[in-house]
Design an enzyme around this catalytic site. Structure first.
Site, PDB file in Angstrom:
ATOM      1  N   SER A 189     -39.603 -11.519  -8.853  1.00 49.13           N
ATOM      2  CA  SER A 189     -38.426 -12.339  -8.578  1.00 49.13           C
ATOM      3  C   SER A 189     -37.944 -12.118  -7.139  1.00 49.13           C
ATOM      4  CB  SER A 189     -37.334 -12.045  -9.611  1.00 49.13           C
ATOM      5  OG  SER A 189     -36.322 -13.011  -9.571  1.00 49.13           O
ATOM      6  N   ASP A 343     -39.579 -21.789 -15.628  1.00 47.60           N
ATOM      7  CA  ASP A 343     -38.925 -21.003 -14.588  1.00 47.60           C
ATOM      8  C   ASP A 343     -38.632 -21.915 -13.397  1.00 47.60           C
ATOM      9  OD1 ASP A 343     -38.066 -19.101 -12.767  1.00 47.60           O
ATOM     10  OD2 ASP A 343     -39.968 -18.032 -12.638  1.00 47.60           O
ATOM     11  N   HIS A 373     -38.818 -16.926 -16.793  1.00 52.53           N
ATOM     12  CA  HIS A 373     -38.402 -15.990 -15.756  1.00 52.53           C
ATOM     13  C   HIS A 373     -37.916 -14.671 -16.366  1.00 52.53           C
ATOM     14  CE1 HIS A 373     -37.443 -15.130 -11.583  1.00 52.53           C
ATOM     15  NE2 HIS A 373     -36.430 -14.423 -12.053  1.00 52.53           N
TER      16      HIS A 373
END
Length: 399
Positions: A189, A343, A373
């Site tokens: 991320s 995501d 995610h």
């Protein structure tokens, strides 16, 4: 209608809102995901409510709830765990205990959390670092960095880069018996964003003689120029990382000024004088056909140049690695990219794969069709273990 009936209806509506989330048919263990989503919704709304009342910042509330994940640096029968600093940046080190006849591999790991949350000491990150160290017989350096809103870009980038440069010193590698030709970097991320950015920066740094062999980017955030990608449209309200939260985290990386967040949400933050940068993130040419299906490319709506002058970070390649030109990309190391179907950041990773391949970089792209995610660090989910095993397997073969 009696009071009890009205109360029952209110509780029922709130319960349905918080407890039920429609999910695609191919999502495994949907009930677990609904529970996580309920917790995230509650935390997010409490944060917004506290902010509205003026009793705390949204991020402070989120950190309070997430702090329960923090675990101390505890060694076990397989790994010695210690904390120290690399060039004044706090890091956690994982050293395998079994004797090795050769120098070990080294892995530099960067946690996620939207540049404002997270820690190398969070249980899920600690677990992943331990498992990676044991399976690969590798020394894992899991770094921390300063966080927003107390610190904004480029503080996070600078901390990670300074810690990485310290790690790559020959005397440091000798201290931990690490092979200088077998060092990789990984991040998920926001950590994937930082991993990609510092890997690019390393290429042009004459002070760094030891280079990285691999980079692994796990559902990375790689640009904030165009927040109207197909993945943003398809997953606008999907689970923990909705578009509104993603935009808030991006804008919060650069400033507390909510006017940037508003402009970003409507995709009206890039000034016309920066229009040349859109060629680097033009999804109509960079995404495979299957990810473009049913979507039409909207030409950019240019914003006020005052925002870009005040907060130039979102136009900086150190914050948006997708803005690097092909000459810089060409020299990047062997790359592994994980993207998830559900995501908002999916298309960032896919476009980076395309651009790296076009620049001649060897890339392995692992797209998780039933992924979302944060899946890697959702401990207890089958999909988390599956992605983790695939990630460690790739490292085992290539690092």
């Amino acid at each position: 209608m009696g009071r009890k009936t009205i109360l029952f209806l209110i509780v029922g509506v709130l319960g349905a809102y918080y407890g039920y989330t429609p999910l695609p048919d191919n999502i495994e263990e949907s009930w677990k995901l609904m529970w996580v989503t309920t917790c995230l919704k509650t935390m997010t709304h409490l944060g917004h409510f506290a902010e509205l009342l003026g009793i705390g910042h949204f991020i402070d509330i989120a950190r309070f709830f997430m702090s329960i994940q923090e675990v101390p640096p505890t060694s076990d029968e397989n790994v010695t765990v210690m904390e120290t600093t690399f060039n004044n940046v706090p890091v956690r080190i994982y050293l395998p205990k079994r004797k090795s006849e050769t120098l070990r591999r080294g892995l530099f790991y960067i946690h996620g959390g939207g540049w404002c949350m997270g820690s190398a000491g969070f249980f899920d990150i600690d677990f992943l670092s331990r498992r990676t160290a044991v399976i690969l017989d590798a020394v894992v350096i899991s770094t921390n960095y300063r966080l927003a809103p107390e610190y904004h870009f480029p503080s996070q980038f600078e901390d990670v880069y300074n810690a990485l440069k310290w790690f790559l010193r020959q005397d440091v590698l000798d201290k931990y018996s690490i092979d200088p030709e077998r060092i990789g970097i990984s991040g998920e991320s926001a950590g994937g964003n930082l991993a990609a950015a510092v890997t690019q920066q390393l290429i042009d740094d004459p002070d760094v003689k030891i280079k990285l062999k691999t980079q692994s980017l796990i559902y990375p955030a790689l640009q904030s120029l165009d927040l109207d990608l197909p993945s943003y449209r398809e997953n606008v309200n999907f689970l923990g990382l909705t578009k509104s939260l993603g935009v808030r985290l991006w804008s919060g990386y650069f400033t507390k000024d909510r006017s940037l967040e508003k402009a970003m949400f409507f995709n009206q933050h890039v000034p016309v004088e920066s229009s040349h940068l859109f060629k680097f993130v033009n999804w109509s040419s960079l995404l495979p056909e299957k990810f473009k299906k049913g979507h039409f490319y909207n030409s950019p709506t240019y914003g006020n140049s005052k925002l870009a002058k005040k907060y130039p970070g979102f136009l900086d390649v150190r914050a948006a690695p997708l803005l690097a030109d092909d000459n810089r990309l060409h020299n990047l190391p062997l790359t592994y990219v994980i993207t998830c179907q559900y995501d908002i950041l999916r298309d960032d990773g896919i476009m980076y794969v395309t651009r790296l391949q076009n620049a001649g970089v060897k890339v392995t792209h692992n797209h998780i069709e039933d992924g979302f995610h944060g899946a890697l660090v959702y401990r207890g989910f089958k999909i988390g273990y599956r992605i983790e095993n695939q990630y460690i397997s790739w490292l085992s073969e290539n690092l």
